[in-house]
Design a protein around this motif. Structure first.
Motif, short mmCIF file in Angstrom:
data_model
loop_
_atom_site.label_atom_id
_atom_site.label_comp_id
_atom_site.label_asym_id
_atom_site.label_seq_id
_atom_site.Cartn_x
_atom_site.Cartn_y
_atom_site.Cartn_z
N GLU A 111 -28.47 68.64 61.02
CA GLU A 111 -29.29 68.98 59.86
C GLU A 111 -29.42 67.79 58.91
O GLU A 111 -28.46 67.04 58.69
CB GLU A 111 -28.66 70.15 59.12
CG GLU A 111 -28.53 71.42 59.97
CD GLU A 111 -27.86 72.54 59.20
OE1 GLU A 111 -28.47 73.00 58.22
OE2 GLU A 111 -26.75 72.94 59.59
N ARG B 234 -28.62 61.65 64.10
CA ARG B 234 -29.98 62.20 64.07
C ARG B 234 -30.94 61.33 64.88
O ARG B 234 -31.81 61.85 65.60
CB ARG B 234 -30.48 62.32 62.63
CG ARG B 234 -29.79 63.39 61.82
CD ARG B 234 -30.58 63.77 60.57
NE ARG B 234 -30.83 62.63 59.70
CZ ARG B 234 -29.97 62.18 58.79
NH1 ARG B 234 -28.79 62.76 58.66
NH2 ARG B 234 -30.28 61.16 58.01
N SER C 17 -41.10 64.07 61.52
CA SER C 17 -41.08 65.21 60.60
C SER C 17 -39.85 66.09 60.83
O SER C 17 -39.20 66.53 59.88
CB SER C 17 -42.36 66.03 60.77
OG SER C 17 -42.34 67.18 59.96
N THR C 18 -39.53 66.34 62.10
CA THR C 18 -38.37 67.16 62.44
C THR C 18 -37.09 66.57 61.88
O THR C 18 -36.19 67.31 61.43
CB THR C 18 -38.25 67.30 63.97
OG1 THR C 18 -39.43 67.94 64.48
CG2 THR C 18 -37.03 68.12 64.36
N LEU C 19 -36.99 65.25 61.88
CA LEU C 19 -35.78 64.57 61.43
C LEU C 19 -35.78 64.26 59.94
O LEU C 19 -34.87 63.61 59.42
CB LEU C 19 -35.57 63.28 62.22
CG LEU C 19 -35.32 63.47 63.72
CD1 LEU C 19 -35.18 62.14 64.42
CD2 LEU C 19 -34.08 64.32 63.96
N ARG D 298 -44.40 64.11 65.09
CA ARG D 298 -43.65 65.36 65.04
C ARG D 298 -42.15 65.12 64.99
O ARG D 298 -41.42 65.79 64.26
CB ARG D 298 -44.01 66.23 66.24
CG ARG D 298 -43.31 67.59 66.24
CD ARG D 298 -43.75 68.44 67.41
NE ARG D 298 -45.19 68.67 67.39
CZ ARG D 298 -45.86 69.27 68.37
NH1 ARG D 298 -45.20 69.69 69.45
NH2 ARG D 298 -47.15 69.46 68.28
N VAL D 299 -41.68 64.16 65.79
CA VAL D 299 -40.25 63.86 65.79
C VAL D 299 -39.81 63.37 64.41
O VAL D 299 -38.77 63.78 63.89
CB VAL D 299 -39.92 62.81 66.87
CG1 VAL D 299 -38.45 62.39 66.78
CG2 VAL D 299 -40.24 63.35 68.26
N LEU E 88 -36.29 64.28 72.32
CA LEU E 88 -37.52 64.81 71.73
C LEU E 88 -38.71 63.90 72.01
O LEU E 88 -39.84 64.37 72.21
CB LEU E 88 -37.35 64.98 70.22
CG LEU E 88 -36.24 65.92 69.74
CD1 LEU E 88 -36.19 65.94 68.22
CD2 LEU E 88 -36.45 67.32 70.29
N GLN F 19 -42.68 64.92 72.72
CA GLN F 19 -43.35 65.11 71.44
C GLN F 19 -43.83 63.77 70.89
O GLN F 19 -43.19 62.74 71.13
CB GLN F 19 -42.39 65.75 70.43
CG GLN F 19 -41.89 67.13 70.83
CD GLN F 19 -40.92 67.70 69.81
OE1 GLN F 19 -40.93 67.32 68.64
NE2 GLN F 19 -40.07 68.62 70.25
#
Length: 258
Positions: free
Chosen positions: A168, A207, A225-227, A222-223, A214, A218
């Motif tokens: 997270e 992270r 943003s996810t991180l 997108r990756v 990913l 992807q």
């Protein structure tokens, strides 16, 4: 040899035993060890190798050297592998800790050929020459810094393993310190002493390593943003600074020989 358990051939009198194996996505090879040294190559997918002292993320078409008698487990993410199981006496130069390595085009071709060798291949002919050349080529591979050191103490290891399972963005040093009933300052000093980097730097690296599988499926946008990165450029800069290579070097690669 293809999809042959090592236990069936381990005692065959050959320095190098090549075995190719296909694994279903998400399979975890639980804790185990080999008498022989192992070179583990992922022709497809991503692998995460874990020992008691750290984790190593292996991108598509790269490999990891695992020392003999090293207890480890491997998480397979859509992986087809080629392994070389090597008598320790044949590779006195083998690393004493796992190392992710950049696999050359020549070695990829040789692994493809070696997978069809029988267990008791002819040591004096072409098959023996292939096995010998494999060892020469392994000794030339460049290491990649795709690893994380784990703390020595059980409570800090538990924090780190939980984070690896769910990295997270918003976790803080203060939160981690509270989980082990320490002040933030004392916790940070202890973590730095055991791991060699700060807790924040460790989480950042975790992270970024989590981005590698990913990136196979992807886009960078997108990756990023996810991180939790504000832009793909910011993510790419952080990734390149941490590992000395751009995200494109580990993303969307498949072995075209398969």
């Amino acid at each position: 040899m293809r999809n042959v358990p090592l236990s069936e051939v381990d005692r065959v009198d050959r320095d190098v035993l090549p075995i190719a194996t296909d694994y279903p996505a998400g399979l975890v090879l639980d804790w185990h060890e080999h008498r022989r040294a192992q070179f583990l190559y992922g022709a497809t997918g991503t692998m995460v190798v874990e020992t008691g002292s750290g984790t190593w993320t292996v991108p598509t078409a790269q490999g990891v050297m695992i020392p003999p008698a090293t207890r480890h487990r491997v998480r397979m993410i859509g992986v087809s592998t080629s392994s070389l199981y090597i008598e320790p006496g044949a590779v006195p130069w083998w690393p004493t800790e796992c190392v992710v390595v950049e696999v050359s085009s020549l070695l990829r071709e040789m692994l493809l050929v070696a997978a069809d060798l029988p267990a008791e291949y002819d040591r004096d002919g072409r098959e023996g020459a292939i096995a010998a050349l494999l060892l020469f080529e392994l000794a030339t591979l460049r290491s990649l810094p795709l690893h994380l050191t784990l703390p020595a103490s059980a409570d800090l290891v538990a924090l780190c393993r939980a984070y690896l399972g769910k990295p997270e963005v918003g976790v803080t040093n203060a939160e981690w310190a509270g989980r082990v009933a320490m002040s933030e300052r004392a916790f940070t000093r202890r973590f730095l002493r055991e791991v060699g980097i700060s807790p924040a730097a460790w989480r950042l690296r975790a992270r970024l390593l989590a981005a590698i599988p990913l990136l196979r499926s992807q886009p960078v946008t997108r990756v990023a943003s996810t991180l939790g990165y504000a832009s793909p450029a910011a993510f790419s800069f952080a990734f390149s600074r941490e590992f000395g290579m751009p995200p494109s070097a580990v993303g969307r690669r498949e072995d075209t020989n398969r």
